[in-house]
Design an enzyme around this catalytic site. Structure first.
Site, PDB file in Angstrom:
ATOM      1  N   ARG A 115     -42.997   7.292  -0.503  1.00 48.99           N
ATOM      2  CA  ARG A 115     -41.585   7.605  -0.211  1.00 48.99           C
ATOM      3  C   ARG A 115     -41.468   8.856   0.646  1.00 48.99           C
ATOM      4  NH1 ARG A 115     -38.527   4.261  -3.463  1.00 48.99           N
ATOM      5  NH2 ARG A 115     -39.214   3.941  -5.601  1.00 48.99           N
ATOM      6  N   PHE A 119     -43.635  -6.193   5.178  1.00 46.75           N
ATOM      7  CA  PHE A 119     -43.524  -5.130   4.181  1.00 46.75           C
ATOM      8  C   PHE A 119     -43.702  -3.772   4.841  1.00 46.75           C
ATOM      9  CE2 PHE A 119     -44.769  -2.225   0.871  1.00 46.75           C
ATOM     10  CZ  PHE A 119     -43.814  -2.502  -0.091  1.00 46.75           C
ATOM     11  N   GLU A 129     -27.819   1.489   1.135  1.00 47.81           N
ATOM     12  CA  GLU A 129     -29.098   0.854   0.778  1.00 47.81           C
ATOM     13  C   GLU A 129     -30.185   1.241   1.772  1.00 47.81           C
ATOM     14  OE1 GLU A 129     -30.897  -0.511  -1.204  1.00 47.81           O
ATOM     15  OE2 GLU A 129     -29.957  -2.032  -2.458  1.00 47.81           O
ATOM     16  N   ASP A 130     -31.418   1.229   1.312  1.00 48.77           N
ATOM     17  CA  ASP A 130     -32.536   1.448   2.233  1.00 48.77           C
ATOM     18  C   ASP A 130     -32.819   0.183   3.030  1.00 48.77           C
ATOM     19  OD1 ASP A 130     -33.379   0.068  -0.018  1.00 48.77           O
ATOM     20  OD2 ASP A 130     -35.161   1.300  -0.376  1.00 48.77           O
ATOM     21  N   ASP A 152     -33.371  -7.257   1.766  1.00 45.51           N
ATOM     22  CA  ASP A 152     -34.457  -8.235   1.898  1.00 45.51           C
ATOM     23  C   ASP A 152     -33.903  -9.603   1.506  1.00 45.51           C
ATOM     24  OD1 ASP A 152     -37.426  -8.559   2.269  1.00 45.51           O
ATOM     25  OD2 ASP A 152     -37.337  -9.165   0.182  1.00 45.51           O
TER      26      ASP A 152
HETATM   27  P1  IMP Z   1     -33.499  -7.525  -2.244  1.00 47.27           P
HETATM   28  O1  IMP Z   1     -32.716  -7.544  -3.544  1.00 47.27           O
HETATM   29  O2  IMP Z   1     -34.544  -8.620  -2.211  1.00 47.27           O
HETATM   30  O3  IMP Z   1     -32.609  -7.547  -1.021  1.00 47.27           O
HETATM   31  O4  IMP Z   1     -34.380  -6.238  -2.238  1.00 47.27           O
HETATM   32  C1  IMP Z   1     -33.833  -5.047  -2.071  1.00 47.27           C
HETATM   33  C2  IMP Z   1     -34.770  -3.948  -2.532  1.00 47.27           C
HETATM   34  O5  IMP Z   1     -36.144  -4.311  -2.495  1.00 47.27           O
HETATM   35  C3  IMP Z   1     -34.635  -2.776  -1.593  1.00 47.27           C
HETATM   36  O6  IMP Z   1     -33.584  -1.932  -1.968  1.00 47.27           O
HETATM   37  C4  IMP Z   1     -36.001  -2.122  -1.708  1.00 47.27           C
HETATM   38  O7  IMP Z   1     -36.016  -1.214  -2.787  1.00 47.27           O
HETATM   39  C5  IMP Z   1     -36.948  -3.265  -1.971  1.00 47.27           C
HETATM   40  N1  IMP Z   1     -37.615  -3.723  -0.728  1.00 47.27           N
HETATM   41  C6  IMP Z   1     -37.329  -4.790   0.032  1.00 47.27           C
HETATM   42  N2  IMP Z   1     -38.143  -4.901   1.097  1.00 47.27           N
HETATM   43  C7  IMP Z   1     -38.978  -3.841   1.022  1.00 47.27           C
HETATM   44  C8  IMP Z   1     -40.063  -3.382   1.875  1.00 47.27           C
HETATM   45  O8  IMP Z   1     -40.427  -3.960   2.923  1.00 47.27           O
HETATM   46  N3  IMP Z   1     -40.681  -2.241   1.462  1.00 47.27           N
HETATM   47  C9  IMP Z   1     -40.332  -1.557   0.336  1.00 47.27           C
HETATM   48  N4  IMP Z   1     -39.333  -1.952  -0.479  1.00 47.27           N
HETATM   49  C10 IMP Z   1     -38.653  -3.076  -0.134  1.00 47.27           C
HETATM   50 MG    MG Z   2     -33.646  -0.235  -2.995  1.00 47.32          MG
END
Ligand code: IMP
Ligand code: MG
Length: 180
Positions: free
Chosen positions: A169, A156, A103-104, A107
Site C-alpha cells: 500500500r 492485478f 473508491e480505489d 473491479d
Molecule cells: P469489487 O467489489 O470486485 O469491485 O472489488 C473492489 C475491491 O477489490 C477494491 O476496492 C479493492 O480493494 C479490491 N481490488 C480490486 N482489484 C484490485 C487490484 O487489481 N489490486 C488490488 N486490489 C483490488
Molecule cells: Mg477497496
C-alpha cells in the site's frame, strides 16, 4: 523505479506518481465544479482508498466538505471472493446529504453495488462515486463510477493504497503483475 516482489510475484511499474497526481487534480476540478456550494460528504472506502481519498479531499478544496470512512473486504489474494462483508459501518446521519463515495478501484462492482444499496436506504440527497481506477471488462454488476481516474484492463495491480494481502500500500507508484 524497478520491479518489486511480493509473495513471490513480480510486479512492474504501471502508473507513475506524476500521472496519478495529474488525474487526481483533474478529478478534483470536476468534483469542485459539480459540488460547488453543496455540503458534500466524502465517504472513503477503507482500506484501499485511504491514500487516494487523502489526496483528492485536499485537492478539491471545498470549504464545506466533510469526510468519513467505511470498511468492506471482498478480496483474498488476487481473486475477488464475491461475498462482501461489512466490517465497519457508517455512523453519520446522511439524510438529505450529498454523498460522494471514494473508491480505489472498481473491479467486479460487487462492493460498489452493496455500498450504494446501503446508502440509499438512509435517504441521502444524492450518491455518486469516484474511483481512481476502473476495470470495465471485469464489471459484473452495477454501473461505472460517475468519476474515473483511469480505465485499466483486467490486471492485478498494487501500490498507492492498493494491496496484495495487506502489502504494498505504501508504494508511491502503481505496479502491475508481470507477464499477466
Ligand atoms: P469489487 O467489489 O470486485 O469491485 O472489488 C473492489 C475491491 O477489490 C477494491 O476496492 C479493492 O480493494 C479490491 N481490488 C480490486 N482489484 C484490485 C487490484 O487489481 N489490486 C488490488 N486490489 C483490488
Ligand atoms: Mg477497496
Amino acid at each position: 523505479m524497478g520491479e518489486v516482489t511480493y509473495q513471490d510475484y513480480t510486479f512492474v511499474p504501471y502508473i507513475r506518481r506524476e500521472e496519478i497526481a495529474k488525474q487526481v487534480h483533474r478529478l478534483a476540478q470536476e468534483i469542485k465544479r459539480d459540488y460547488d456550494q453543496k455540503n458534500v460528504l466524502f465517504l472513503c472506502v477503507l482500506n484501499g482508498a485511504f491514500i487516494f481519498a487523502a489526496d483528492l479531499f485536499r485537492a478539491c478544496d471545498l470549504p464545506d466538505a466533510e469526510i468519513s470512512f467505511v470498511r468492506f473486504k471482498s478480496y483474498e489474494g488476487m481473486q475477488s471472493t464475491g461475498n462482501v462483508k461489512e466490517v465497519m459501518g457508517l455512523s453519520e446521519d446522511i439524510t438529505g446529504r450529498h454523498v460522494l463515495i471514494v473508491e480505489d478501484i472498481i473491479d467486479s462492482g460487487v462492493t460498489a453495488v452493496q455500498l450504494r444499496k446501503e446508502l440509499e436506504k438512509r435517504n441521502p440527497e444524492s450518491v455518486k462515486m469516484v474511483s481512481l481506477l476502473f476495470k470495465p471488462e471485469a464489471l459484473t454488476m452495477g454501473k461505472a463510477p460517475e468519476y474515473v481516474g483511469f480505465e485499466i484492463p483486467r490486471k492485478f495491480i498494487l501500490g498507492y493504497g492498493l494491496d496484495l494481502d495487506g502489502l504494498a500500500r505504501n508504494l508511491p507508484d502503481i505496479y502491475v503483475l508481470k507477464d499477466d
